[in-house]
Design an enzyme around this catalytic site. Structure first.
Site, short mmCIF file in Angstrom:
data_model
loop_
_atom_site.label_atom_id
_atom_site.label_comp_id
_atom_site.label_asym_id
_atom_site.label_seq_id
_atom_site.Cartn_x
_atom_site.Cartn_y
_atom_site.Cartn_z
N ASP A 137 -108.90 53.15 -26.33
CA ASP A 137 -109.02 54.59 -26.07
C ASP A 137 -109.42 54.89 -24.62
OD1 ASP A 137 -108.33 55.37 -28.64
OD2 ASP A 137 -110.37 55.18 -29.39
N GLY A 138 -110.31 54.08 -24.05
CA GLY A 138 -110.73 54.30 -22.68
C GLY A 138 -109.58 54.16 -21.70
N ARG A 142 -107.77 56.98 -19.35
CA ARG A 142 -107.51 56.73 -17.93
C ARG A 142 -106.06 57.02 -17.60
NH1 ARG A 142 -106.80 50.86 -15.54
NH2 ARG A 142 -106.54 51.31 -13.32
N ASN A 211 -109.66 65.35 -24.33
CA ASN A 211 -110.37 65.33 -25.61
C ASN A 211 -111.50 66.35 -25.66
OD1 ASN A 211 -108.85 63.42 -26.92
ND2 ASN A 211 -110.24 61.71 -26.47
N GLU A 212 -112.49 66.18 -24.78
CA GLU A 212 -113.66 67.04 -24.89
C GLU A 212 -114.48 67.05 -23.61
OE1 GLU A 212 -114.81 63.21 -25.03
OE2 GLU A 212 -114.00 63.87 -26.97
N TYR A 254 -114.95 62.42 -30.13
CA TYR A 254 -116.39 62.66 -30.17
C TYR A 254 -116.74 63.80 -31.13
CZ TYR A 254 -121.12 62.72 -28.11
OH TYR A 254 -122.47 62.65 -27.90
N ALA A 255 -115.95 64.86 -31.12
CA ALA A 255 -116.23 66.00 -32.01
C ALA A 255 -116.21 65.57 -33.47
CB ALA A 255 -115.20 67.10 -31.77
N PHE A 256 -115.35 64.65 -33.82
CA PHE A 256 -115.29 64.13 -35.19
C PHE A 256 -116.57 63.40 -35.54
CE2 PHE A 256 -114.28 60.67 -38.14
CZ PHE A 256 -113.68 61.36 -39.17
#
Length: 361
Positions: A137-138, A142, A211-212, A254-256
């Site tokens: 994911d990182g 990127r 994402n956030e 993160y929201a999840f």
């Protein structure tokens, strides 16, 4: 740009697809195994290729001569290095150009025809048709920064755990190469958010996220006191560990984890999700995509910190104000599959669906 020397080596806007169809076909050519006759080892004769097969392969390479794909990989992962080698060799064998960052080229076994670029700037993708990203994911986030800055679609191959942004897994590398070579993919746009930080009446920072954007406390022993605002009106205030402002794409990130809802990518919305709030009214909020969300850090509270996509950070002094709105520039993602988002959820989270019978026919 230089030539690599020889060495061993989460709502979005409505999905806007650009369908491209293959105009040529690929021909798989395999080598024959040697023949052993008694004690005498006789190499097998080279397989005779038909004129049609030879012309087809040559035509394919010629048609792809002006096409370039940029490859971004997490070279700290051995799996990424092996995957990069397979992808690069497959693209080069079919006549496509490949470009990589010089810092990553040193760790990858690349053929001499691969181009290298010295710096990770947006213009390194100039002239590229596609950005292929290999990693977790990182690494995909990127790559999203490159995709947003250049407008080039990103095709992610997941080498991590969940990989919601990825379109393929490591076992799909042959399919990835084939779809890229034959242009058999679609492109959709994912909504982003633009973030502005105010302090003492001045704009002190601008950022963006796919994402956030998360406003969080710095000191583990102290809560962050905030006031939430929507479209210029205060909604509530409380102490918490933080607030996540997310896109539908980020609703599975993160929201999840913070207890927010899963939002289908086709839904146009912005999310505001509290993290461990000490309040009775601290539910996740889902607003229209035209809404302006704001989080104000109370003047009497310790400093906070802003994280965008978990990659870029800036300190928030007491009294700072963070505004989040729909981003002006989307991220374009290349898609290989037409599977529903429900199927993606089931696959990524290994959800139990046994006993499902479906609608009666």
């Amino acid at each position: 740009m230089t030539t690599q020397p020889t060495q061993p080596v989460q709502s979005t806007e409505p999905a806007q697809t650009i369908q491209t169809t293959p105009t040529t076909s690929t021909t798989l050519i395999t080598e024959s195994a040697p023949v052993t006759l008694g004690a005498q080892h006789i190499p097998a004769a080279e397989p005779a290729l038909s004129t049609t097969a030879t012309e087809t392969a040559g035509s394919l390479r010629s048609a792809n001569a002006d096409r370039t794909v940029f490859l971004l990989a997490h070279t700290g992962r051995p799996a990424a290095i092996r995957s990069a080698e397979l992808v690069v060799n497959g693209l080069v064998r079919n006549g496509l150009g490949v470009r990589v960052l010089a810092t990553e080229a040193n760790d990858l076994p690349l053929p001499p025809s691969v181009e290298t670029v010295p710096e990770a700037t947006p213009d390194v993708l100039d002239g590229c048709e596609l950005l292929i990203v290999l990693g977790g994911d990182g690494t995909l986030l990127r790559g999203a920064a490159f995709a947003r800055a250049s407008g080039v679609p990103m095709l992610g191959v997941n080498l991590g755990r969940v990989g919601f942004l990825a379109e393929a897994e490591r076992d799909d590398l042959d399919k990835v190469v084939n779809r890229v070579v034959t242009r058999a993919y679609e492109v959709e746009e994912r909504m982003t958010i633009d973030v502005v930080v105010h302090s003492n009446g001045d704009v002190v920072h601008r950022d963006w996220a796919l994402n956030e954007a998360a406003v969080q406390k710095v000191s583990p022993e102290r809560m962050l006191e905030v006031v939430l605002e929507i479209d210029g009106r205060p909604v509530t205030a409380f102490g918490c560990d933080g607030i996540v402002c997310a896109t539908p794409t980020g609703s599975t990130a993160y929201a999840f984890s913070a207890g927010g809802p899963v939002v289908w990518p086709e839904v146009e919305a912005l999310l505001m999700v509290p993290i461990s709030a000490h309040a009775l009214f601290a539910k996740p909020l889902v607003t229209s995509p035209t809404t302006v969300l704001a989080v104000e850090v109370q003047a009497h509270t310790p400093n906070g910190v802003l994280w965008c996509d978990g990659r870029r950070t800036v300190e928030l002094p007491s009294g700072a104000r963070v505004e989040v709105r729909r981003g002006a520039v989307p991220v374009r993602l290349a898609r290989l599959h037409h599977a529903s988002f429900a199927d993606r959820l089931v696959a990524k989270f290994a959800l139990p669906v046994s006993g499902w019978r479906g609608a009666p026919h």
